[in-house]
Design a protein around this motif. Structure first.
Motif, PDB file in Angstrom:
ATOM      1  N   ARG A 138       0.893  -1.102  -0.051  1.00 35.40           N
ATOM      2  CA  ARG A 138      -0.669  -0.240  -0.118  1.00 35.40           C
ATOM      3  C   ARG A 138       0.983   0.932  -0.051  1.00 35.40           C
ATOM      4  NH1 ARG A 138      -4.879  -1.789   4.027  1.00 35.40           N
ATOM      5  NH2 ARG A 138      -5.532  -3.100   2.872  1.00 35.40           N
ATOM      6  N   ASN A 139       1.719   1.139   0.412  1.00 36.14           N
ATOM      7  CA  ASN A 139       2.770   2.374   0.422  1.00 36.14           C
ATOM      8  C   ASN A 139       4.152   2.022   0.259  1.00 36.14           C
ATOM      9  OD1 ASN A 139       4.199   1.675   2.935  1.00 36.14           O
ATOM     10  ND2 ASN A 139       2.195   1.435   3.227  1.00 36.14           N
ATOM     11  N   PRO A 140       5.397   2.721  -0.128  1.00 36.02           N
ATOM     12  CA  PRO A 140       6.759   1.664  -0.457  1.00 36.02           C
ATOM     13  C   PRO A 140       7.180   1.901   0.947  1.00 36.02           C
ATOM     14  CG  PRO A 140       6.648   4.484  -0.982  1.00 36.02           C
ATOM     15  CD  PRO A 140       4.987   4.230  -0.485  1.00 36.02           C
ATOM     16  N   PHE A 141       6.785   1.358   2.299  1.00 35.64           N
ATOM     17  CA  PHE A 141       7.553   0.727   2.909  1.00 35.64           C
ATOM     18  C   PHE A 141       7.128  -0.331   2.889  1.00 35.64           C
ATOM     19  CE2 PHE A 141       9.840   3.742   6.521  1.00 35.64           C
ATOM     20  CZ  PHE A 141      10.016   4.162   5.441  1.00 35.64           C
ATOM     21  N   SER A 142       5.707  -0.801   3.285  1.00 37.09           N
ATOM     22  CA  SER A 142       4.683  -2.352   2.907  1.00 37.09           C
ATOM     23  C   SER A 142       6.016  -2.563   1.572  1.00 37.09           C
ATOM     24  CB  SER A 142       3.484  -2.527   2.818  1.00 37.09           C
ATOM     25  OG  SER A 142       3.460  -1.667   1.089  1.00 37.09           O
ATOM     26  N   LEU A 143       5.360  -1.868   0.300  1.00 36.72           N
ATOM     27  CA  LEU A 143       6.384  -2.931  -0.957  1.00 36.72           C
ATOM     28  C   LEU A 143       8.195  -3.141  -0.340  1.00 36.72           C
ATOM     29  CD1 LEU A 143       6.500  -3.486  -3.928  1.00 36.72           C
ATOM     30  CD2 LEU A 143       7.763  -1.215  -3.998  1.00 36.72           C
ATOM     31  N   LEU A 144       9.238  -2.592   0.554  1.00 39.67           N
ATOM     32  CA  LEU A 144      10.020  -3.362   0.700  1.00 39.67           C
ATOM     33  C   LEU A 144      10.405  -3.996   1.786  1.00 39.67           C
ATOM     34  CD1 LEU A 144      12.201   0.316   1.396  1.00 39.67           C
ATOM     35  CD2 LEU A 144      12.592  -1.280  -0.002  1.00 39.67           C
ATOM     36  N   ILE A 145       9.347  -4.415   2.919  1.00 40.12           N
ATOM     37  CA  ILE A 145       8.328  -5.294   3.316  1.00 40.12           C
ATOM     38  C   ILE A 145       7.866  -6.530   2.128  1.00 40.12           C
ATOM     39  CG2 ILE A 145       7.735  -6.412   5.658  1.00 40.12           C
ATOM     40  CD1 ILE A 145       7.374  -3.475   7.025  1.00 40.12           C
ATOM     41  N   ASN A 146       7.868  -6.708   1.448  1.00 43.05           N
ATOM     42  CA  ASN A 146       7.249  -7.456   0.958  1.00 43.05           C
ATOM     43  C   ASN A 146       8.035  -7.787  -0.150  1.00 43.05           C
ATOM     44  OD1 ASN A 146       4.180  -7.702   2.082  1.00 43.05           O
ATOM     45  ND2 ASN A 146       3.730  -6.883   0.131  1.00 43.05           N
ATOM     46  N   LEU A 147       8.921  -6.942  -0.473  1.00 38.01           N
ATOM     47  CA  LEU A 147      10.409  -7.425  -1.792  1.00 38.01           C
ATOM     48  C   LEU A 147      11.114  -8.366  -0.638  1.00 38.01           C
ATOM     49  CD1 LEU A 147      11.224  -7.114  -4.201  1.00 38.01           C
ATOM     50  CD2 LEU A 147      12.597  -4.238  -3.360  1.00 38.01           C
ATOM     51  N   PHE A 148      11.532  -7.227   0.593  1.00 42.29           N
ATOM     52  CA  PHE A 148      12.650  -8.520   0.914  1.00 42.29           C
ATOM     53  C   PHE A 148      12.278  -9.659   1.852  1.00 42.29           C
ATOM     54  CE2 PHE A 148      14.588  -4.396   2.513  1.00 42.29           C
ATOM     55  CZ  PHE A 148      15.423  -3.863   1.488  1.00 42.29           C
ATOM     56  N   GLY A 149      11.012 -10.314   1.703  1.00 43.42           N
ATOM     57  CA  GLY A 149       9.970 -11.483   2.238  1.00 43.42           C
ATOM     58  C   GLY A 149      10.560 -12.115   0.755  1.00 43.42           C
ATOM     59  N   THR A 150      10.334 -11.733   0.351  1.00 38.94           N
ATOM     60  CA  THR A 150      10.524 -12.637  -1.488  1.00 38.94           C
ATOM     61  C   THR A 150      11.862 -12.886  -1.434  1.00 38.94           C
ATOM     62  OG1 THR A 150       8.650 -12.205  -2.159  1.00 38.94           O
ATOM     63  CG2 THR A 150      10.275 -12.288  -3.785  1.00 38.94           C
ATOM     64  N   VAL A 151      12.173 -11.578  -1.433  1.00 36.00           N
ATOM     65  CA  VAL A 151      14.236 -12.274  -0.952  1.00 36.00           C
ATOM     66  C   VAL A 151      14.671 -12.828   0.138  1.00 36.00           C
ATOM     67  CG1 VAL A 151      16.370 -11.552  -1.142  1.00 36.00           C
ATOM     68  CG2 VAL A 151      14.810 -10.467  -2.726  1.00 36.00           C
TER      69      VAL A 151
END
Length: 299
Positions: free
Chosen positions: A220-233
């Motif tokens: 929903r925002n850049p921070f939640s995107l980063l959290i999801n991105l790092f979770g995927t990594v």
């Protein structure tokens, strides 16, 4: 030699604590090596000291204020769903002060020093058990492993803190001319390191489900995107670490028992909720009991 390996996973470390409590108390397992990454590094010193109830009380009482002196986000609960939003003021202050990260986690550094006393450190260092912290050297793009045998009290506490610093939300630490951060970025599940250090039997606690069983909440925002991105990594790092570890174990005839989380625990491992963590600790204990019964029947 027997080793206990605990992966990274933020607040989900409470589940690992419950599993470890069962293994140490009910199975009377005697470990020679304790290796932790990120949240695992917070647990292993007290587990090696067999001070389970102390670390349970500390870990399940942690909240965001225990960790961040400058928290870069807010976590809101809407109809049972936790969402992340940016703390614009704190992020701006951090950037104005020249920080390389959105938030700062010096409160966690203080908590580690309050939790692990110098007397406890000396007891561990002079004993036969090895306690090893995994950190990521961002200057060399590699994992490093810091044994309690090689450092004094202040340095070792710093390595525990560094291992937990989930970038770019927590502190980036420059030590000896190198930039360091969360050990999970390079080795989330350090099975192979335990084998290299002589382990012939390893209990591994992985703070992820064995397979993906749920869809993440949309960013929903850049921070939640980063959290999801790092979770995927980190999910891919986990799979790679476990595959390499199992292969190394087969080549060295090492026995491995893996304890995954049987259910999905949280979308945001940076959210520390006391009620949830106490529940996860209990669930980890119960799961380890069931898993041990199954392993016992297979032997």
């Amino acid at each position: 030699m027997k080793a206990l390996v605990i992966s990274g996973g933020g607040s989900k470390g409470a589940f690992a604590g419950g599993v470890a409590q069962f293994l140490l108390e009910k199975e009377a397992d005697k470990y020679d090596i304790f290796i932790g990454t990120s949240t695992g590094s917070l647990l292993i010193s007290h587990l090696a000291l067999n001070k389970i109830h102390k670390i349970k009380e500390i870990f399940t009482s942690v909240n965001q204020s225990s960790i961040f002196n400058r928290r870069p986000f807010f976590i809101k609960n809407k109809n049972g769903v936790f969402t992340v939003s940016i703390n614009h003021f704190n992020v701006l202050i951090n950037l104005i002060r020249g920080s390389k990260t959105f938030g700062e986690s010096y409160n966690l550094r203080k908590l580690i020093r309050r939790s692990l006393t110098q007397k406890e450190f000396q007891e561990l260092k002079s004993g036969s058990k090895d306690v090893i912290i995994t950190v990521s050297n961002l200057s060399t793009n590699g994992a490093e492993y810091k044994s309690i045998k090689d450092f004094d009290y202040d340095e070792f506490c710093d390595w525990i803190w560094i291992s937990c610093n989930y970038l770019p939300f927590m502190s980036l630490v420059n030590k000896n001319g190198f930039d360091y951060g969360d050990g999970g970025f390079t080795n989330l599940v350090p099975i192979r390191e335990a084998i290299k250090r002589g382990a012939t039997e390893i209990d591994v606690i992985v703070l992820h489900t064995e397979t993906a069983i749920t869809k993440k909440i949309n960013s929903r925002n850049p921070f939640s995107l980063l959290i999801n991105l790092f979770g995927t990594v980190l999910e891919q790092v986990k799979k790679n670490d476990i595959a390499i570890g199992i292969l190394a174990a087969k080549n060295k005839d090492v026995t491995i028992n893996v304890f995954y989380t049987p259910t999905f625990l949280t979308d945001n491992a940076l959210h520390f909720n006391k009620i949830e963590m106490k529940k996860w600790w209990r669930e980890g204990y119960e799961y380890a009991f069931i898993k041990s019964e199954i392993i016992g029947k297979l032997k």
